[in-house]
Design a protein around this motif. Structure first.
Motif, short mmCIF file in Angstrom:
data_model
loop_
_atom_site.label_atom_id
_atom_site.label_comp_id
_atom_site.label_asym_id
_atom_site.label_seq_id
_atom_site.Cartn_x
_atom_site.Cartn_y
_atom_site.Cartn_z
N ALA A 197 0.82 -1.22 0.00
CA ALA A 197 0.00 0.00 0.00
C ALA A 197 0.85 1.26 0.00
N GLN A 198 2.16 1.11 0.19
CA GLN A 198 3.04 2.30 0.21
C GLN A 198 3.90 2.41 -1.04
N ALA A 199 3.83 1.42 -1.90
CA ALA A 199 4.66 1.46 -3.11
C ALA A 199 4.25 2.67 -3.96
N LYS A 200 5.22 3.24 -4.68
CA LYS A 200 4.94 4.49 -5.41
C LYS A 200 4.58 4.25 -6.88
N TRP A 201 4.66 3.01 -7.36
CA TRP A 201 4.38 2.79 -8.78
C TRP A 201 2.91 3.03 -9.08
N THR A 202 2.61 3.22 -10.36
CA THR A 202 1.22 3.42 -10.76
C THR A 202 0.68 2.13 -11.38
N THR A 203 -0.64 1.99 -11.35
CA THR A 203 -1.25 0.69 -11.67
C THR A 203 -0.96 0.25 -13.10
N LYS A 204 -1.07 1.18 -14.03
CA LYS A 204 -0.88 0.79 -15.44
C LYS A 204 0.52 0.20 -15.63
N GLU A 205 1.50 0.87 -15.03
CA GLU A 205 2.89 0.42 -15.17
C GLU A 205 3.08 -0.92 -14.46
N LEU A 206 2.49 -1.04 -13.26
CA LEU A 206 2.62 -2.29 -12.50
C LEU A 206 2.02 -3.44 -13.29
N ARG A 207 0.82 -3.21 -13.81
CA ARG A 207 0.09 -4.28 -14.51
C ARG A 207 0.91 -4.86 -15.67
N GLU A 208 1.67 -3.99 -16.34
CA GLU A 208 2.46 -4.47 -17.49
C GLU A 208 3.41 -5.60 -17.09
N GLU A 237 -7.47 5.56 -1.00
CA GLU A 237 -6.82 5.91 -2.27
C GLU A 237 -7.08 4.85 -3.35
N PRO A 238 -7.93 5.18 -4.31
CA PRO A 238 -8.29 4.20 -5.35
C PRO A 238 -7.07 3.63 -6.08
N LEU A 239 -6.04 4.48 -6.32
CA LEU A 239 -4.86 3.98 -7.04
C LEU A 239 -4.18 2.87 -6.24
N VAL A 240 -4.08 3.08 -4.93
CA VAL A 240 -3.43 2.08 -4.08
C VAL A 240 -4.28 0.81 -4.06
N ALA A 241 -5.61 0.98 -3.99
CA ALA A 241 -6.51 -0.18 -3.98
C ALA A 241 -6.32 -1.00 -5.26
N ARG A 242 -6.19 -0.29 -6.38
CA ARG A 242 -6.01 -1.00 -7.66
C ARG A 242 -4.67 -1.74 -7.67
N ASN A 243 -3.63 -1.10 -7.14
CA ASN A 243 -2.32 -1.76 -7.09
C ASN A 243 -2.40 -3.05 -6.28
N VAL A 244 -3.04 -2.97 -5.12
CA VAL A 244 -3.12 -4.15 -4.25
C VAL A 244 -3.95 -5.25 -4.94
N GLU A 245 -4.98 -4.83 -5.65
CA GLU A 245 -5.81 -5.81 -6.37
C GLU A 245 -4.97 -6.54 -7.44
N VAL A 246 -4.15 -5.79 -8.15
CA VAL A 246 -3.27 -6.40 -9.16
C VAL A 246 -2.34 -7.42 -8.49
#
Ligand code: NAP
Length: 446
Positions: A197-208, A237-246
């Motif tokens: 939940a503290q990582a700074k990456w963004t979801t689109k980049e992570l998902r790749e 934070e929706p962005l963090v939620a999406r990251n964790v979901e990925v």
């Protein structure tokens, strides 16, 4: 006519030139100066070659350079070819936007061993930056550790693991493509000193990272059990939620035995790089419990690795005669104006990473540039009360010193040469990655 020098032709500098000239209400002549013979800064030399959509911003920035009030002056280094006092007397206003050129260090034992490197150098090399041509001649590490949880860590991880053939139609220089094609890398371990939940990456980049052919992503489900603070961040934070979901999705994937593996290690930080002459392993410690990076001192393990890339942020580099905040690696500013001896100095401005620090996406620079130019506009009457030479003062100075420079036509010639190189590889362009090559491709100013 307000004469403005913009130092640094990356997105922040060109956005500043845009702000100065877009509406026509300010009669401004803008010289956009860069130490490289090419414009676009990190958009050209930082955005990964396979991020084509992001790179297409070049078209928008080029339109600004094409405006008659804007002049590109490439290959000229402020502090070497021209001094800051000379710039100050040749222009009404100077806007510094030269970015943050060096990487932060880990400050742990073994960091100086061979095989320990900055992601800055790796990114610059595969992006064809002329200062890094030939920096990597082989990738013979089978196991690599990447330290950091920002988008730079994601970029270098992706480039290390992606089949090189998938980069063939990008602008990557042939030498870098050949090194990546012959790479021995099988495992990449990403060390994240805090939680998902503290990582700074963004979801689109992570998902790749989860979509790379022949790559399996390994995440320990236990790392995704959230403590109260992390759960609150996810809820807010929706962005963090999406990251964790990925990440959760990856943690449930069955192990397939893919030829390359990405290991994500949360709550883990390196304490020492171990090896005799080169890196052989990374000693890591757990940073649990709590959401701090202080570490609890418990030695977790030693990860075998022959290459360690730190991706823990950038720092700006000072330019002589420009105030500099050593701690943050930035030029101190106040609403866009540079602070000299603690007070705003009309006539001197900063925007982009050198002003705000190395954070934010490309669009953040637009906001920054707007702030700096608003200050220029407000100061303009006072600035114009001080006489500055009209006409080509900088060019005359450079001519006196025998300093060559690349203008818009020169850059157009480099651009055309790169586009022509791309034809044989089915790429929109292939970057020329040496300074002699770039200067040879440029036509001299008329
Ligand atoms: P960043 O986003 O600030 O990430 C730096 C990472 O390094 C953080 O995870 C930080 O952890 C970690 N870190 C810092 N010091 C550390 C240490 N001593 N040990 C271990 N970890 C440490 O920086 P960046 O990745 O360099 O990116 C810079 C900016 O460029 C960002 O705004 C980024 O989004 C942008 N960028 C965007 C793209 C893209 O959109 N594709 C690509 C590249 C860069 P803590 O959070 O714990 O401090």
């Amino acid at each position: 006519m307000l004469r403005v020098a913009v130092v640094g032709a990356g997105p922040a500098g060109i956005y500043a030139a845009d702000e100065l000239t877009a509406t026509g209400d300010l009669a401004a002549a803008v010289d956009v100066i860069d130490r490289l013979p090419t414009p676009f800064g990190l958009l050209r030399y930082g955005v990964a070659p396979d991020h084509l959509k992001m790179k297409s911003l070049v078209t928008t920035l080029q339109r600004v350079l094409d405006r008659p009030q804007v002049h590109f002056v490439g290959g000229v280094q402020v502090g070497r070819d021209v001094t800051v006092p000379e710039l100050r007397s040749a222009y009404d206003a100077v806007i510094y936007s030269f970015g943050a050129a060096v990487d932060r260090q880990l400050a742990i034992p073994g960091e100086q061993l061979a095989g320990s490197a900055s992601s800055t150098s790796f990114v610059a090399w595969y992006s064809g930056h002329p200062d890094y041509a030939g920096a990597w001649t082989r990738l013979d590490a089978s196991s690599v550790v990447v330290v950091g949880a920002g988008n730079v860590a994601v970029d270098v991880t992706r480039v290390l693991l992606k089949p090189a053939d998938d980069l063939r139609t990008t602008d990557i220089p042939p030498a870098a493509l050949a090194v990546l094609a012959a790479s021995a890398v099988r495992d990449v371990h990403v060390l994240v000193r805090r939680g998902p939940a503290q990582a700074k990456w963004t979801t689109k980049e992570l998902r790749e990272l989860g979509d790379l052919a022949g790559v399996e992503v390994l995440v320990d489900p236990a790392d995704l059990v959230l403590d109260a603070a992390s759960a609150a961040t996810v809820a807010a934070e929706p962005l963090v939620a999406r990251n964790v979901e990925v990440l959760r999705g990856w943690s449930h994937r069955p192990v397939t035995g893919a030829p390359r593996r990405l290991h994500l290690h949360f709550w883990t930080r390196p304490v020492e790089l171990v090896g005799v002459t080169g890196v052989e392993a990374v000693r890591v410690t757990s940073t649990r419990p709590g959401a701090t990076a202080a570490g609890n001192g418990a030695l977790v393990s030693e990860l075998p690795a022959q290459l360690v890339l730190r991706a823990v942020g950038y720092l700006g580099v000072p330019v002589p005669d420009v105030p500099f905040d050593e701690e943050h690696g930035t030029i101190p500013t106040d609403a866009g104006r540079i602070r000299r001896d603690g007070v705003p100095s009309p006539g001197e401005y900063a925007c982009g990473w050198i002003g705000r620090g190395p954070v934010g996406v490309l669009g953040t620079n637009k906001h920054d540039a707007r702030t700096a130019v608003a200050a220029v506009r407000a100061d303009a009457p006072g600035l114009q009360a001080r006489p500055v030479p009209q006409g080509a003062a900088l060019r005359e100075l450079l001519a006196t010193r025998g300093v060559p420079f690349v203008d818009l036509d020169g850059w157009a010639a480099i651009d055309a040469a790169e586009v022509a190189l791309g034809v044989g590889r089915d790429s929109a362009r292939i970057k020329i990655d040496t300074l002699p090559g770039l200067w040879a491709a440029a036509v001299p100013p008329r």
